[in-house]
Design an enzyme around this catalytic site. Sequence first.
Site, PDB file in Angstrom:
ATOM      1  N   GLU A   1      -9.760   4.450   6.173  1.00 29.96           N
ATOM      2  CA  GLU A   1      -8.799   4.801   7.342  1.00 29.96           C
ATOM      3  C   GLU A   1      -9.759   5.610   8.472  1.00 29.96           C
ATOM      4  OE1 GLU A   1      -6.087   3.333   7.803  1.00 29.96           O
ATOM      5  OE2 GLU A   1      -5.598   2.854   6.078  1.00 29.96           O
TER       6      GLU A   1
ATOM      7  N   GLU B   1       0.838  -1.252  -0.013  1.00 29.10           N
ATOM      8  CA  GLU B   1       0.118   0.021   0.105  1.00 29.10           C
ATOM      9  C   GLU B   1       0.835   1.164  -0.018  1.00 29.10           C
ATOM     10  OE1 GLU B   1      -2.782   0.372   3.105  1.00 29.10           O
ATOM     11  OE2 GLU B   1      -3.627   2.256   2.454  1.00 29.10           O
TER      12      GLU B   1
ATOM     13  N   GLY C   1       3.368   2.597  10.739  1.00 28.71           N
ATOM     14  CA  GLY C   1       3.036   1.662  12.171  1.00 28.71           C
ATOM     15  C   GLY C   1       2.920   0.175  11.558  1.00 28.71           C
ATOM     16  N   ALA C   2       1.927   0.097  10.727  1.00 31.11           N
ATOM     17  CA  ALA C   2       1.736  -1.393  10.262  1.00 31.11           C
ATOM     18  C   ALA C   2       0.868  -1.414   9.100  1.00 31.11           C
ATOM     19  CB  ALA C   2       0.953  -2.019  11.656  1.00 31.11           C
ATOM     20  N   MET C   3       0.725  -2.723   8.653  1.00 34.11           N
ATOM     21  CA  MET C   3      -0.128  -2.850   7.472  1.00 34.11           C
ATOM     22  C   MET C   3      -1.222  -3.825   7.274  1.00 34.11           C
ATOM     23  SD  MET C   3      -0.816  -1.796   4.503  1.00 34.11           S
ATOM     24  CE  MET C   3      -1.953  -2.595   3.430  1.00 34.11           C
TER      25      MET C   3
ATOM     26  N   HIS D   1      -6.395  -1.889  15.140  1.00 34.75           N
ATOM     27  CA  HIS D   1      -6.644  -1.050  13.774  1.00 34.75           C
ATOM     28  C   HIS D   1      -6.416  -1.744  12.824  1.00 34.75           C
ATOM     29  CE1 HIS D   1      -6.530   2.810  11.420  1.00 34.75           C
ATOM     30  NE2 HIS D   1      -5.636   1.786  10.698  1.00 34.75           N
ATOM     31  N   GLU D   2      -5.149  -2.548  12.703  1.00 33.00           N
ATOM     32  CA  GLU D   2      -4.988  -3.411  11.523  1.00 33.00           C
ATOM     33  C   GLU D   2      -6.059  -4.530  11.268  1.00 33.00           C
ATOM     34  OE1 GLU D   2      -3.249  -2.015   9.544  1.00 33.00           O
ATOM     35  OE2 GLU D   2      -2.259  -0.589  11.076  1.00 33.00           O
TER      36      GLU D   2
HETATM   37  N1  ARG Z   1      -3.020   0.983   5.704  1.00 35.85           N
HETATM   38  C1  ARG Z   1      -1.937   1.299   6.701  1.00 35.85           C
HETATM   39  C2  ARG Z   1      -2.565   1.296   7.928  1.00 35.85           C
HETATM   40  O1  ARG Z   1      -3.510   2.304   8.172  1.00 35.85           O
HETATM   41  C3  ARG Z   1      -0.860   2.102   6.442  1.00 35.85           C
HETATM   42  C4  ARG Z   1      -0.164   1.983   5.036  1.00 35.85           C
HETATM   43  C5  ARG Z   1       0.408   3.311   4.563  1.00 35.85           C
HETATM   44  N2  ARG Z   1       1.436   2.800   3.673  1.00 35.85           N
HETATM   45  C6  ARG Z   1       2.202   3.894   3.055  1.00 35.85           C
HETATM   46  N3  ARG Z   1       3.048   3.281   2.438  1.00 35.85           N
HETATM   47  N4  ARG Z   1       1.919   5.125   3.150  1.00 35.85           N
HETATM   48  O2  ARG Z   1      -2.236   0.840   8.962  1.00 35.85           O
HETATM   49 ZN    ZN Z   2      -5.385   1.890   8.771  1.00 36.65          ZN
END
Ligand code: ARG
Ligand code: ZN
Length: 873
Positions: A319, A120, A260-262, A296-297
């Site tokens: 989000e 992402e 933070g995370a994905m 969240h994830e």
């Molecule tokens: N979807 C992820 C989250 O909200 C964030 C990923 C963002 N990645 C990036 N390369 N900007 O936890």
């Molecule tokens: Zn997110």
Amino acid sequence: KPIHRHDYRPPAYRVTDVELTFELDPAATQVKASLQLERHPQSGDDAPLELDGEQLTLKHIAIDGQSLANDEYALSDTGLTVYNPPRQFRLDTVVEIAPSENTALEGLYLSNGMYCTQCEAEGFRRITYYPDRPDVMATFATTVIGDRASLPVLLSNGNPLERGELPGGRHFVTWRDPFPKPSYLFALVAGDLQKVEDRFVTMSGREVTLQLWVEEENLGKTEHAMASLKRAMQWDEETYGREYDLDLFMIVAVNDFNMGAMENKGLNIFNSAAVLTHPHTATDAAFQRVEGIVAHEYFHNWSGNRVTCRDWFQLSLKEGFTVFRDQCFSADVNSAPVKRIEDVAFFRTAQFAEDAGPTAHPVRPDHYIEIGNFYTLTIYEKGAEVVRMLSNLVGWEAFRRGSDLYFERFDGQAVTIEDFVDCMAEASGQDLSQFMLWYSQAGTPEIDAYGEYDYANAEYHLTLRQRTPATPGQPEKQPLHIPVRLGLVGTKTGRDLALTLEGESLGSDGVIHLREAEQTFVFTDVPEAPVPSLLRGFSAPVQLRFPYGREDLAFLLANDSDGFNRWDAGQRLAMLALDDLIAAHRNGVEKVMDTRVVEAFRALLERGSDDKAVLAEMLTLPSEAYIAEQQPLVDVEAIHAARDFVKQSLAATLREDFLRVYEENVSEAPYAPEPDQIARRSLKNVALSYLMAIEDEQGIDIARRQFEADHNMTDVRHALTLLTHSSRDDLAAPALRAFGEKWAHDTLVMDQWFAIQVTRPQPDALDRVKHLMAHPAFSLKNPNKVRALIGTFANQNRINFHRADGEGYRLLADVVIELNRLNPEIAARLVTPLTRWQRFDESRQELMKGELERIRAEKLSPNVYEVIEKALA
Ligand code: ARG
Ligand code: ZN
């Protein structure tokens, strides 16, 4: 170069199934992709197939087994075009990529010898040629091949189907994910990892295996994340009726990670700082952050994965909703008022600043150059505030029905923000058309409120005037639909009075709807003069001004039934005193402490509170960043001096109370990250901060003892920070040395060690930053290190970053220039403080712009280019 929301067109071809095979090698990984494609019914016969692809070396390309001739396709830096493909076909490609050269940490890269991915928003195009857009959803089967000895663990999305040995000491695992998904949710991990396993039985009785994969030395740091995951799974069932859908859910911790995370389907990848905890290495705040991010994830599995975004302009669809969900979860499992106070304090500082600066954008932007720049506080946090307003407007039950409808109607689809809001309108029967402006208008609305009590008629007249300042590209704004939750607190009784508006009863804690530019609300049957408590719980993301006197604020601080507004009254009271002191500092007048603030604090300390965590928040002064946000022009030195003065005055006058509160809240109980303990620790540590503000022997002694007792990281870090930030080097140096030596082996603790030093108010802070950049534990290639050292300095050490000689700005620009080559996403984020130049005096403005121009002269990544152009526009 910019992409516009209104240019959206559905893809000419959709992918139904994908088969991927990775032969892992640091410098030459081979990726075989086999895509099943079909033409969109509305596309013409001659529509070419456009695939995204960056930094790929194409080795082979074939349609239905026939290699393509050179004139049947074209390659560019950004992709591949196939001319005249059939209506339905299989496309096979082979590309080569180099994970070891990938310092941008997008696509497939190496972290500590382990392969991992971040797709992402647009990282998948660095893995293979593909229509890398969220409205193309396909099922994926992935075979990972790697060296058995160095890469014993091979993971991807879904369920493992098959595994086996291959010649040359290699092995493979094939994974299949049955849920169609966009490419941004693809993930692969390969490395020498160990797992912690647990299980969760879903509400329909299915057993899910939960796995947390970490490097061996981190096996002792997984307990809290696993417990958080199980709590989150249960909460989502109970609160939203959402059940997990695969048999396996995996989390992997990696050291090098941009965010933070994905939420990759079934295989969440986490920055190790956002998942690993241990009482000796992580603070209470870190424990709570981990809990929130794990949730969240996990919540994304529905709000994001099962129902995803049609295009990246809709990013806040997933989000904003998911942040709202994780905020409510954290509020439910911890202290709800404190969670709200923390979130709002952060929001009003950082998001308000974004909304007031050159990169301001709506929750749903109209255009962008680089989507990576739009993972912002506006998309996430303001987006969450907008969803929170929706839930308050329609009420929880209708909101839940709307949410059910949304998940049912759009399961497996890529949709828009209208689709979401339409479900809420349908479920509630409310007209939300004016409300939609929250998604399209940037900037923080300002409400000027004015109230008058009419004794003769027992009425209270409240006038609200709203205005949203112009933001880049949006000179004119329309009035928004703003829910204002309020109470009228009787000055005689100290109680909320019953609210009657146009003959209708609103209870004692009601919501009024501001829709016009100006509206007067007349409350009738108001038996005594009230002080209004406005915008309770921060019911809308606005800046609200009301001409409160200091007595009014002290009254609300003591009497408001809304915990959030009680805290806010204290903040407003402190702000009035700070404003006077800032002016005094500027005019060279002697500073005098406002006794009403002292008395209000004394009352708080003497009365105590059932909720110690809220009390700790109430005793905490607004941060320098928040104070700056409230000033027309930021005077860095005056703000710093004024805040220090308030702190020291309070400490000197209320020393005995702070000492008592400290002693009362010391505990020898074994550490647990649970609300009651956390509350006591924060209250105790706030008291200690005051005691150390005057640096008397007793305060110093307590701080030293707390540091040496080494009971848990929250207490140790707090004590170390106070010692390090004190004026006495004989306190700072030995403690820092001891801590640095003790934790040299732990990279996450070393990040804290960096951050503590570079927030020192002493004038040597900038030299320390430079010195620490050469420390063996520091690396520009690791985003956590960059954030800990450079980001913390630039954002949290205002007095030193904004040095009048411009050396702070120069240092930041130097790092941004280097990172622009290594990691553009991090570089574009790091430059933020320089983009806020309009807020400072002329001499600083010139220095900051000078650095922005120096950056502009470089060959820039699209990320940094977009930010710099906006900042200098
Ligand atoms: N979807 C992820 C989250 O909200 C964030 C990923 C963002 N990645 C990036 N390369 N900007 O936890
Ligand atoms: Zn997110």
